[in-house]
Structure formats: structure tokens, C-alpha cells
Design an enzyme around this catalytic site. Sequence first.
Site, PDB file in Angstrom:
ATOM      1  N   VAL B 263      72.270   1.739  64.311  1.00 26.96           N
ATOM      2  CA  VAL B 263      72.973   2.994  64.043  1.00 26.96           C
ATOM      3  C   VAL B 263      74.438   2.714  63.710  1.00 26.96           C
ATOM      4  CG1 VAL B 263      73.567   5.272  64.947  1.00 26.96           C
ATOM      5  CG2 VAL B 263      71.353   4.259  65.487  1.00 26.96           C
ATOM      6  N   GLU B 281      81.108   0.011  69.457  1.00 29.21           N
ATOM      7  CA  GLU B 281      80.849  -0.671  70.728  1.00 29.21           C
ATOM      8  C   GLU B 281      79.345  -0.886  70.818  1.00 29.21           C
ATOM      9  OE1 GLU B 281      83.038  -1.776  72.916  1.00 29.21           O
ATOM     10  OE2 GLU B 281      84.810  -0.955  71.925  1.00 29.21           O
ATOM     11  N   CYS B 316      75.105  -2.438  78.264  1.00 29.34           N
ATOM     12  CA  CYS B 316      75.433  -3.330  77.152  1.00 29.34           C
ATOM     13  C   CYS B 316      76.030  -4.648  77.609  1.00 29.34           C
ATOM     14  CB  CYS B 316      76.360  -2.625  76.173  1.00 29.34           C
ATOM     15  SG  CYS B 316      77.757  -1.836  76.972  1.00 29.34           S
TER      16      CYS B 316
END
Lengths: 498, 555
Positions: B263, B281, B316
Amino acid sequence: MEMEMEMEMEMEIVRDLETKMEELREYYRSGKTKEASWRKSQLKGVLTFLKEREEEIFKALKQDIGKHHVEAYRDEIGILIKSVHFALKHLKKWMSIRKAELPWVAYPTTAEVVPEPLGLVLIISSWNLPFGLSLEPLIGALAAGNTVVLKPSELSPTCSSLLANALPNYLDNNAVKVIQGGAAVGEQLLEQKWDKILFTGSARVGRIVMTAAAKHLTPVNLELGGKCPAILDSFSSSWDREHAMKRILSGKYGTCAGQACIGIDYVLVEKKLASSLVESLKMLVKKMYGENPKESNSIARIINKQHFLRLKSLLDDPEVKASVVYGGSLDEDSLFIEPTILLDPPLDAAIMTDEVFGPLLPIITLKKIEDSIEFVNSKPKALALYVFTKNEKLKKRIISETSSGSVTFNDAIVQYAADTLPFGGVGESGFGKYHGKFSFDMFSHEKAVLRRNFLIDFWFRFPPWNDYKLQLFESFYLFDYLAIVLLVLGLKKPRRCP
Amino acid sequence: MTSLSLEFFHSCSAGAGSTKAFPNSFSKRRIRPSHIQTHVSLSCSSRIFSSYSCSATLSSMAEEVEKQTFDVERAALLVQELRGSFNSGKTKDYEWRISQLKGIAKMVEEKEQEIIQALHEDLSKPESEAFVSEISMTKGSCKLAIKELNRWMMPEKAKTPMTTYPSSAEIISEPLGVVLVISTWNYPFLLSLDPVIGAVAAGNAVVLKPSEIAPATSSLIAKLLEEYVDNSAIRVVEGAVAETSALLEQKWDKIFYTGSGRVGRIVMAAAAKHLTPVILELGGKCPVIVDSNVNLQVAARRIIAGKWGCTNGQACIAPDYIVTTKDFAPKLIDALRDELEEFFGKNPMESKDLSRIVNAYHFIRLTKLLDEAKVSDKIVLGGQRDEKQLKIAPTILLDVPEESLMMNEEIFGPLLPILAVENLEDGFDVINSKSKPLAAYLFTNNEQLKKHFVRDISAGGMLINDTILHLTVSTLPFGGVGESGMGSYHGKFSFDAFSHKKAVLYRSFDGDASVRYPPYTPGKLRLLKALMSGNIIVIILALIRWLRSADKIDQ
């Protein structure tokens, strides 16, 4: 026939490209480019190139764009030499690890920021300052320890070939490649995966570059242009007034005949001053460039026929033509356009909606100089804003109420030479900043490194969870040292959770 | 309908792995008017930016339906409205910024329980974890910004070069304008509010699009921000792919996106049309190298805290895989087993201290990783799963093949493969053969190894002898490099991420060198060279003075 040969040559370059890139990546992986001594030697190489090839650089600039060698020195060679010296002087400091502050609860942890090179970067430069806009970013990329592919503009072919043929002799060939070519080569380059792309040029191509970069998640810096306004207030001292005008003229015609991204695009002035301003400007232009500016050789020509015709068409608009108060002669054979001044051309004419990028200077009159703020804000954000005034209140208002890449008071162009100031646009004029340390940062990744040891651990970091741990965390994050102590000693009750 | 719409969100999830582009989900909903009725009555979970009201009369229900169609036009209107607020100049005001930050701080303070509840609903996030990693972090971020804002906003003096003498210069931080923050579902509160804090501190107007995959938190944020901050400049748009697409069509002055690389590429390509700078990010496979000379218990605990203590590995910066030596691997596995039992009990599936997998889509994705041939037989611990409850136990695998999906995709869940190598420097090659991760971890007492690790491995950030904690250090930039993203934030870096650094140079009319102006002569070139290369200020000054007099004579 010539076209065909050229196409074939471009195809050859394209075929060669991927091999070259793999070699560059391999060399980067060897770690050589990370060494401080290597970086220094490359910067010195750039310096030697500039010094040894000065005459050839002068000639190439003369040939491609008719740039006078003093101008070439002032805007390109001289500034580059200064930048290399600056980089050499500060490289050690730039490369050093920066300690980051930590609250004492974190003891004995240490935190630091380590600048590291990005890898293989691409620099696409422009034709108006073919050396300046190629080598200024190159200095940053090399100082930061990257391998680099540089693509100079095909519109200044002599300069490009000088860069391609001579520059590699002064640098480590395994780390820097100069690739010449036009749109086809550019497209091929953009297909590849880079670790950073710095593009200098138009917003239109900037969009293409960024779209291509998105496929590989490559960060980009776009150095674009825009209509840079010069706001000229009234001055009580004639010395000030005259120098303001000189600087405006120099900021318009003096850098590549107005074909510069930070060149003045138009002047905003109060209506009542307009007529005397025009008279003074005429006089000063004559003084600077003589009765016959073309013969003076002190002003560059237009880069090519396409741009010449573009500028010509700006003047072809009858209403615009009628507003010419000085100059306006064009010589298609030599691609020379005389310094031209226009007074109040229509605001909806192309000359006031598009970037002029040539030696045409529209003067727009306003009722009050303060109205310039609204005028500037009605246009896309410019790369540079020039304001000639001694009015401190106006200065303050300009700074806080307008937005542009930079603001320079009482001068033009010189901000480009300041290593301590970030150079770059905002909004339509681009993003990302370079020059001096900012160039180094642009081509570096700031890696955060936190070091811990095994001695102290906060037992409350780990599950199973309870209210006591919760309260400790809260105090910990808010650096509420007293609460931590009280809690640990059992003197404070943990908060109750429903 | 709530469940139906939820399922719909999941199937076109913007999270990692989904291959669908942006289908127009909203038009689908619109052609079934019978559903709209039901949907409106349950509208709390997918409200767009209308006023909060569930007890709607028939006429306002129709209005509600209208407002739910968040298409390109509505997005354009929204941006226009916020641009109006920004242009009024109020968001640049120090007082405004502080009051908004205080509003956010107050909101977190007062609505703590609601936030914890929403996080529990979306992810079964344990209360402590929610408090520690979302609420406290957000609060801390806010308080820091309130405390430091004055200093951050101050112009920075810059030295000026001799070539422009006499002059002075400064760098001014100015807001960019109207910015878009698109956040994600694993830390749906923190990752939404933290960038908003930076954007507001820097004086921008903001639109926040929280993730539809954490719907309870998304709708809570929409409701709370409406209540606690200035809605003329700070807005929440809820929704999924269609709404995001409508937002991405607009011209923003910055886009801050947290999520997947896939994305991220779409966001950046959309931004390119408007020359909008982006901060991405993203994630990546964050490696942990474990040396044999470490305090085993502490290392094991810290790895567990970073992996299963962070939304059960759905983070993440959570450790993705471990690299250790062949001899040490069994010891490490034993230590991890003991500590896991201590933390989460004998039956981790029952533990209240572990988050669940966010949705069925991700549950299936993770089981696929686990069920691959030559992977499923490598499980040394855990492996239990419960599809109904969307739970997967902490699972450790040893020597999963290099070419397996698990070793090539970001795991983003409670599976932890361990690679055993002959010596640790081989581990460096494994890491360097993959794309650059957001974080890299090393446990060792060997100073030489630390040095090599920092020098030879590129990652967004690194942490030696611990996991995750670097995220909490506001003086460190947080952000990726390469595939793990671009741009950084946290603390002052957040402020900078949403500011334009405007160079301001002040010149006077004294000391004007005629060498600058044509007509150009050889003498001018000589002087220019002296001016530009000279280091000794006295000489320059003398020259300028000389030139000034020459200039006067000139006239």
C-alpha cells in the site's frame, strides 16, 4: 541517419546499464565507499577536476548556453570549489556518531544516531547550471559514502560529455558513473531500483520521477522551480534603492539569462513607484549590458529553439506585447533574447501563470506593498522569495504569512551560496533540502542505535500483568521518579483498575 | 450488518499480503438500500465525519446516508474546508497548537478505559499492554510536545558565509498546510495519534484515517477527537479502501502512512501526482542475533517482551526471526520455553496476557506460513491455534528452510523461526540478503561483534541487548530505510516531519561587491576567485571595502 545512430547509441547504453549498476552495488557492498579516507579522496578528485578543467568548463558553458566565464565561475565553479572545501573541512564531524540524550531512568543505556550511506543513488541534473546542479549533489552523495550514477542533461551536450569523459578520470570509476542520454535513457534509469533519487528539473518530469520511484519505495528529492517573486519596497536612500535594483537585475538576467530555478520571475512594486522604477531599471540595464546586450557577452543565450519559441510565444500575446517597456527583441538565429522589462502584463496571461525561465521581467504594480503578501499567496509556493525592504514589520509579516523554499531580504541568488542554509523547495517547488551538511544528510540514513546491558532490568516490563506493574509503567513513561521510588518501596498504592 | 460490513473490510484489507487493488467498496454498499437502513441504525462503527448521533429521526437518517458516501467530491470539500482553516492562520498560532495538544492529552487521560476497551474488542489486547504501549506512549508524546514546543518552534540561527557578508541567516520551521495521516490496526491508537501530535505541534491542519481493521478503535478515535479538539482543523475520516482512495486523490501537503510496503507504493504513486512528500512507516523482517555469551534468562525475557508482548507479534518492530549458533540454539529454546511459561502459563491459549490475531484473513495467512511443507515439522514449541477465537499460541520453529514463505515474508504474528548458523557473522549475510528491516537486534557482550553489527547491517534502527525499547526514546529518530520505509518521527523528529525548514537570509546594502555585476572583466574574475576561496575574513573585508570604493568611483 544521425537520429538512428543516436537511438542505437542510447540502446547500447541501456543494455549496459544493468551491468553497470550491479558492479556499483557490488563495489558498495565491499565497504570501500564507507571509509572516510575514500570519501575524502573523492571530494579532492572533484576539486582537481574543477581546477584542472576550468578552461574546458568555461568553453562548454559558453558553447551550450553562451554563459560568460565570469558568470560561470561565480555560479558554478567558484561555488562548487567552496562546497568541496566546506565538505572536506566538516566531513569528520558529519560522519561522527551523534549521542542522543536519555532520561536517567534509562541508565545504563546509551543512545546514538549513526549516519550511514544509503547505497546506490541516482542524480538527474539540469542544463541551466550543468556543472553546479550535477556536482553539488554529487559532493553530498560522495561525502555520505554512496555509489552514484549521474545523468546530466542532454540539452547541454558539451557539458554532459565533458562530465562523462573527464570527471571519471578524477574519481573512483568503480563508484561513480556518468550516463549521458535523453528521455529513453532517463526512462530506463527510472525503471531501476535506487536507494535515493535526486532530481532537478521541471514539476512535470518530477511527477514522473516520483511515480517511478514509488514502485521501488525509493525516497526522492525534487528540486523544482516556480515563479520566484521579488517584492520591492520603497527606499529613502538612493544607495539602497540603486543596489536593490542592481540585485534584482542581476537576479533576473545575471544567472543564465533568467533560466534559473531561483532566478527572479517577476517584481512586485507599489504603483506610485512604477514609472521611476522602470526608468532607473532601463538605465541600469544599459550600464550592465551596454546598448547592445548581445555584443556584451555578459548575458547567456536561450538553451535551445524549443525554449526560445516558448519565450517568444509568451511575448506574442498582444496584451503582453503592449506591456513591454524595455527590450523585447529576439534573435532566433543566435537564440538570444534581449533583457526585457514588462509593466503590468495581464495576470491571466501565460507570462504570469507559467514559470518565465528566461530574460523577461514582468513588473506588477500593487496599491500597497503589503498587498504583495496576498499576491504571493495566491500562487503556488515558490522556491525562493526575494524581498527588498528596510521595513522590519513587513519582514516579519512576510516570514510568517507566506511560504516558500527560502526568503532572502535585500538580495537575490546569494542564498544559493550559503552552506549553512538548506536549499530546497516546498509544495510545487519540490521537497527535500541540500547544500552543506544538508547534502550529506540527504544521502544518509540516520540510524538510531540504542545499547543496553544485562545488569538492570525493570521486572515490571514483563507479563503476567498486574496493577502494580501498570502503575510503575505509567510513572516510568512520565519520568515521575518520585512515584517510582514510592511504588517500589510500597509507600504508594497502585491505582485501581475497574 | 455490522458483522457483514466488518467481513467486507477484512476481505479487502489494506494490511500486508492482500493482493486486491482498490475496488470501490462503497458503491457496492450503496446499491443495496435495504442494507443502508440497517447500517445507519448501527452507524457508530462506520461513521464518516458527521456529528455523533445514533438516535436519528427519519429525515436526519437520510442525511446520514448522504454523508456516508465519502467519495472524491466529499473528500475535496473536506480538504477545502481544512485549507480554509489553515489559511486563516489560526493553526500556526502557538496557543492553538498547545490547546489542541492539551485536548489530546486530556482525552487520553479521561477516556483511558474506553480506549482500553476498544483495543480489547479489536485485538484482545491485554490491558497492561494497551496501557503501556498505546496510552502511556501517546500521553508521553503529547506531554513532551507541550513541554518542548516553544523550543521546537524557535528559529535556528545559521552561520553565514563570507561570500554573502554582511548578512545574517536563520532557519524557520513553518507548517506545511493540510496533511493526511493514514494509520494502521496493530497499534491503532498510538499509530493514529502519535503522527497527529507531530502534525498539530507543527501547526498543520490534519485529516486522520484510522484503520478499518480495528473498527472499535477507529470509531472511538473519530468520536473522541470530535469531542476534544478543534474540528475545523483536525478531522477523522473512517473507512476502508474506497474512502482511502478518495482521500488519496486529493492534494495534500504531506502524507504520513503506516502500513505495508504494497500500500505504501500506492500511496507514494498517488502522492506523486500532486508532488506531495510522503513519510512511509513500513515493516520488514526484523532479525535478532543472539550470541552465546549473554545472560540467557534476561535475553529470553527481552525477546519475549518484544515478540509476544507486542500485540502477539503483530508489530512492525517485533522480532521476526532469530539467528544464533548451532550449539547455542537448544539452550536458547529452553530458556524461551521456561520464560514463556512463566509469563503466559502452561496453556498460553488461555492467557489473558496475549493479544489475538486481528482477523480471519490474517489468521489464515499465518496458518499458511505454518502449514507449508518442510515448515510444519520444524515446530519446537507451541503451534496450537483456535480459529474461532483467532488465537495462535507463541510458536518457535528451528531451522525453517531459507526458501520458505516464512523466511521471505514479514511474519507479523506469534511465530518465531530460529536459524542456527556456524558462526554469527554468517548471520550478517542472511540479514543482508534480505531487504533492509525497520529494526535489527543483537544480544551479545562481544564489543567487536557490536561494532561490526552497527557497521555492516543497515536497518531503520538498532538495539543492542534488548528489543523494542528504542521506540520509546524520543531523542532517537524512528523510521525505516529501503523497504522498511522513508522518513522518521517521534519527539522533535515528528515536529520536523511536518514542518518546512525555510531558509531566511537577511542582507543589507553595505558591502556590495561590483564583481557580481556585469560588465564582466578579467579583473573581476580574479577578485571573485579571491573572494570565494579566501578563508581569512580580514582579507575579504579589506577586499569588500576596496570594491565598495571602486564601486563608488564607478558611478
